[in-house]
Design a protein around this motif. Structure first.
Motif, PDB file in Angstrom:
ATOM      1  N   MET A   1      53.232  39.057  18.709  1.00 35.54           N
ATOM      2  CA  MET A   1      51.961  38.386  18.619  1.00 35.54           C
ATOM      3  C   MET A   1      50.859  39.390  18.958  1.00 35.54           C
ATOM      4  N   PRO A   2      49.838  39.534  18.129  1.00 39.21           N
ATOM      5  CA  PRO A   2      48.759  40.491  18.417  1.00 39.21           C
ATOM      6  C   PRO A   2      48.027  40.150  19.705  1.00 39.21           C
ATOM      7  N   ALA A   3      47.804  41.158  20.496  1.00 39.46           N
ATOM      8  CA  ALA A   3      47.149  40.948  21.785  1.00 39.46           C
ATOM      9  C   ALA A   3      45.666  41.311  21.741  1.00 39.46           C
ATOM     10  N   LEU A   4      45.302  42.382  21.037  1.00 34.32           N
ATOM     11  CA  LEU A   4      43.931  42.896  20.984  1.00 34.32           C
ATOM     12  C   LEU A   4      43.328  43.018  22.375  1.00 34.32           C
ATOM     13  N   ASN A   5      44.131  43.550  23.271  1.00 34.23           N
ATOM     14  CA  ASN A   5      43.737  43.716  24.651  1.00 34.23           C
ATOM     15  C   ASN A   5      43.581  45.205  24.927  1.00 34.23           C
ATOM     16  N   VAL A   6      42.391  45.623  25.345  1.00 33.46           N
ATOM     17  CA  VAL A   6      42.143  47.018  25.680  1.00 33.46           C
ATOM     18  C   VAL A   6      41.802  47.083  27.158  1.00 33.46           C
ATOM     19  N   ASN A   7      42.697  47.687  27.928  1.00 34.35           N
ATOM     20  CA  ASN A   7      42.489  47.855  29.363  1.00 34.35           C
ATOM     21  C   ASN A   7      41.981  49.270  29.596  1.00 34.35           C
ATOM     22  N   LEU A   8      40.737  49.410  30.030  1.00 32.32           N
ATOM     23  CA  LEU A   8      40.127  50.733  30.189  1.00 32.32           C
ATOM     24  C   LEU A   8      40.747  51.551  31.312  1.00 32.32           C
ATOM     25  N   GLY A   9      41.475  50.948  32.225  1.00 33.07           N
ATOM     26  CA  GLY A   9      42.114  51.671  33.314  1.00 33.07           C
ATOM     27  C   GLY A   9      43.548  52.050  33.025  1.00 33.07           C
ATOM     28  N   LEU A  59      46.267  53.970  19.637  1.00 34.15           N
ATOM     29  CA  LEU A  59      46.040  52.876  20.574  1.00 34.15           C
ATOM     30  C   LEU A  59      46.820  51.635  20.169  1.00 34.15           C
ATOM     31  N   GLY A  60      46.927  51.378  18.893  1.00 38.13           N
ATOM     32  CA  GLY A  60      47.693  50.239  18.431  1.00 38.13           C
ATOM     33  C   GLY A  60      49.189  50.428  18.565  1.00 38.13           C
ATOM     34  N   TRP A  61      49.641  51.666  18.419  1.00 40.85           N
ATOM     35  CA  TRP A  61      51.075  51.929  18.457  1.00 40.85           C
ATOM     36  C   TRP A  61      51.588  52.059  19.891  1.00 40.85           C
ATOM     37  N   ALA A  62      50.920  52.863  20.693  1.00 41.20           N
ATOM     38  CA  ALA A  62      51.413  53.127  22.048  1.00 41.20           C
ATOM     39  C   ALA A  62      50.725  52.273  23.104  1.00 41.20           C
ATOM     40  N   GLY A  63      49.544  51.741  22.795  1.00 46.87           N
ATOM     41  CA  GLY A  63      48.793  50.977  23.787  1.00 46.87           C
ATOM     42  C   GLY A  63      48.948  49.484  23.603  1.00 46.87           C
ATOM     43  N   LEU A  65      46.715  47.454  22.031  1.00 42.16           N
ATOM     44  CA  LEU A  65      45.826  46.921  21.005  1.00 42.16           C
ATOM     45  C   LEU A  65      46.529  45.858  20.169  1.00 42.16           C
ATOM     46  N   ILE A  66      47.806  46.066  19.878  1.00 44.69           N
ATOM     47  CA  ILE A  66      48.564  45.107  19.072  1.00 44.69           C
ATOM     48  C   ILE A  66      49.558  44.327  19.924  1.00 44.69           C
ATOM     49  N   TYR A  67      50.300  45.006  20.777  1.00 40.37           N
ATOM     50  CA  TYR A  67      51.344  44.361  21.570  1.00 40.37           C
ATOM     51  C   TYR A  67      50.854  44.053  22.979  1.00 40.37           C
ATOM     52  N   ASP A  68      51.596  43.178  23.675  1.00 35.84           N
ATOM     53  CA  ASP A  68      51.216  42.772  25.038  1.00 35.84           C
ATOM     54  C   ASP A  68      51.364  43.901  26.044  1.00 35.84           C
ATOM     55  N   GLN A  69      52.385  44.739  25.859  1.00 36.23           N
ATOM     56  CA  GLN A  69      52.682  45.821  26.795  1.00 36.23           C
ATOM     57  C   GLN A  69      52.621  47.153  26.064  1.00 36.23           C
ATOM     58  N   LEU A  71      53.882  50.865  24.854  1.00 28.41           N
ATOM     59  CA  LEU A  71      55.163  51.338  24.358  1.00 28.41           C
ATOM     60  C   LEU A  71      56.019  51.804  25.535  1.00 28.41           C
ATOM     61  N   PRO A  72      57.271  51.361  25.616  1.00 30.74           N
ATOM     62  CA  PRO A  72      58.119  51.798  26.737  1.00 30.74           C
ATOM     63  C   PRO A  72      58.282  53.322  26.743  1.00 30.74           C
ATOM     64  N   GLY A  73      58.062  53.911  27.886  1.00 30.26           N
ATOM     65  CA  GLY A  73      58.194  55.358  28.045  1.00 30.26           C
ATOM     66  C   GLY A  73      56.914  56.120  27.757  1.00 30.26           C
ATOM     67  N   ALA A  74      55.868  55.448  27.309  1.00 27.68           N
ATOM     68  CA  ALA A  74      54.600  56.127  27.035  1.00 27.68           C
ATOM     69  C   ALA A  74      53.817  56.282  28.326  1.00 27.68           C
ATOM     70  N   ASN A  75      53.383  57.496  28.582  1.00 31.12           N
ATOM     71  CA  ASN A  75      52.524  57.740  29.737  1.00 31.12           C
ATOM     72  C   ASN A  75      51.246  58.430  29.262  1.00 31.12           C
ATOM     73  N   GLY A  76      50.314  58.633  30.149  1.00 32.01           N
ATOM     74  CA  GLY A  76      49.023  59.186  29.776  1.00 32.01           C
ATOM     75  C   GLY A  76      49.089  60.588  29.206  1.00 32.01           C
ATOM     76  N   ALA A  77      49.961  61.432  29.774  1.00 25.91           N
ATOM     77  CA  ALA A  77      50.044  62.820  29.315  1.00 25.91           C
ATOM     78  C   ALA A  77      50.621  62.912  27.906  1.00 25.91           C
ATOM     79  N   SER A  78      51.681  62.177  27.641  1.00 21.13           N
ATOM     80  CA  SER A  78      52.287  62.242  26.309  1.00 21.13           C
ATOM     81  C   SER A  78      51.357  61.649  25.252  1.00 21.13           C
ATOM     82  N   VAL A  79      50.650  60.586  25.612  1.00 21.40           N
ATOM     83  CA  VAL A  79      49.699  59.996  24.670  1.00 21.40           C
ATOM     84  C   VAL A  79      48.515  60.927  24.451  1.00 21.40           C
ATOM     85  N   PHE A  80      48.090  61.643  25.497  1.00 22.04           N
ATOM     86  CA  PHE A  80      46.986  62.591  25.357  1.00 22.04           C
ATOM     87  C   PHE A  80      47.322  63.669  24.338  1.00 22.04           C
ATOM     88  N   PHE A  81      48.463  64.336  24.504  1.00 25.27           N
ATOM     89  CA  PHE A  81      48.806  65.423  23.591  1.00 25.27           C
ATOM     90  C   PHE A  81      49.122  64.906  22.191  1.00 25.27           C
TER      91      PHE A  81
END
Length: 120
Positions: A1-9, A59-63, A65-69, A71-81
């Motif tokens: 179910m689409p969440a469209l939730n963006v948590n800035l923190g 953001l839609g794939w790892a964050g 934007l689309i899903y409630d949680q 992506l499992p295993g995604a952290n800030g550093a890996s998403v940054f690079f």
């Protein structure tokens, strides 16, 4: 179910955002530099649209934007690079595609002059 939730923190959002910010000058400069058309501003806009599209895809794939949680295993550093690389590639690709579309539409401005053969 689409969440469209963006948590800035969220670390995933922060990593994606800073990867997006660093890819903007690289992509826009390279798109401007590689451009062969007269309207280089259009190529830069195409590159920016590519970078923005990359930001939203990550953001839609790892964050969230689309899903409630995230992506499992995604952290800030890996998403940054990943965001830095992906947004830069999409930005340059968007600039190149815009360059090709403009050059195709105004073909006569970009044709080389025919060489004159001298018979002597």
């Amino acid at each position: 179910m689409p969440a469209l939730n963006v948590n800035l923190g969220d670390p995933v959002f922060i990593g994606d955002f800073f990867g997006f910010l660093l890819s903007i000058p690289v992509s826009l400069f390279l798109a401007f530099w590689l451009s062969a058309v007269k309207k280089r501003a259009a190529v830069v806009v195409g590159a920016f649209i590519g970078v923005l599209l990359g930001f939203l895809i990550i953001l839609g794939w790892a964050g969230t934007l689309i899903y409630d949680q995230p992506l499992p295993g995604a952290n800030g550093a890996s998403v940054f690079f990943g965001s830095l690389f992906f947004c830069t590639v999409l930005g340059i690709s968007g600039g190149i595609l815009t360059d090709l579309l403009i050059a195709r539409k105004n073909r006569r401005d970009y044709l080389r002059a025919a060489t004159q053969e001298h018979n002597g």
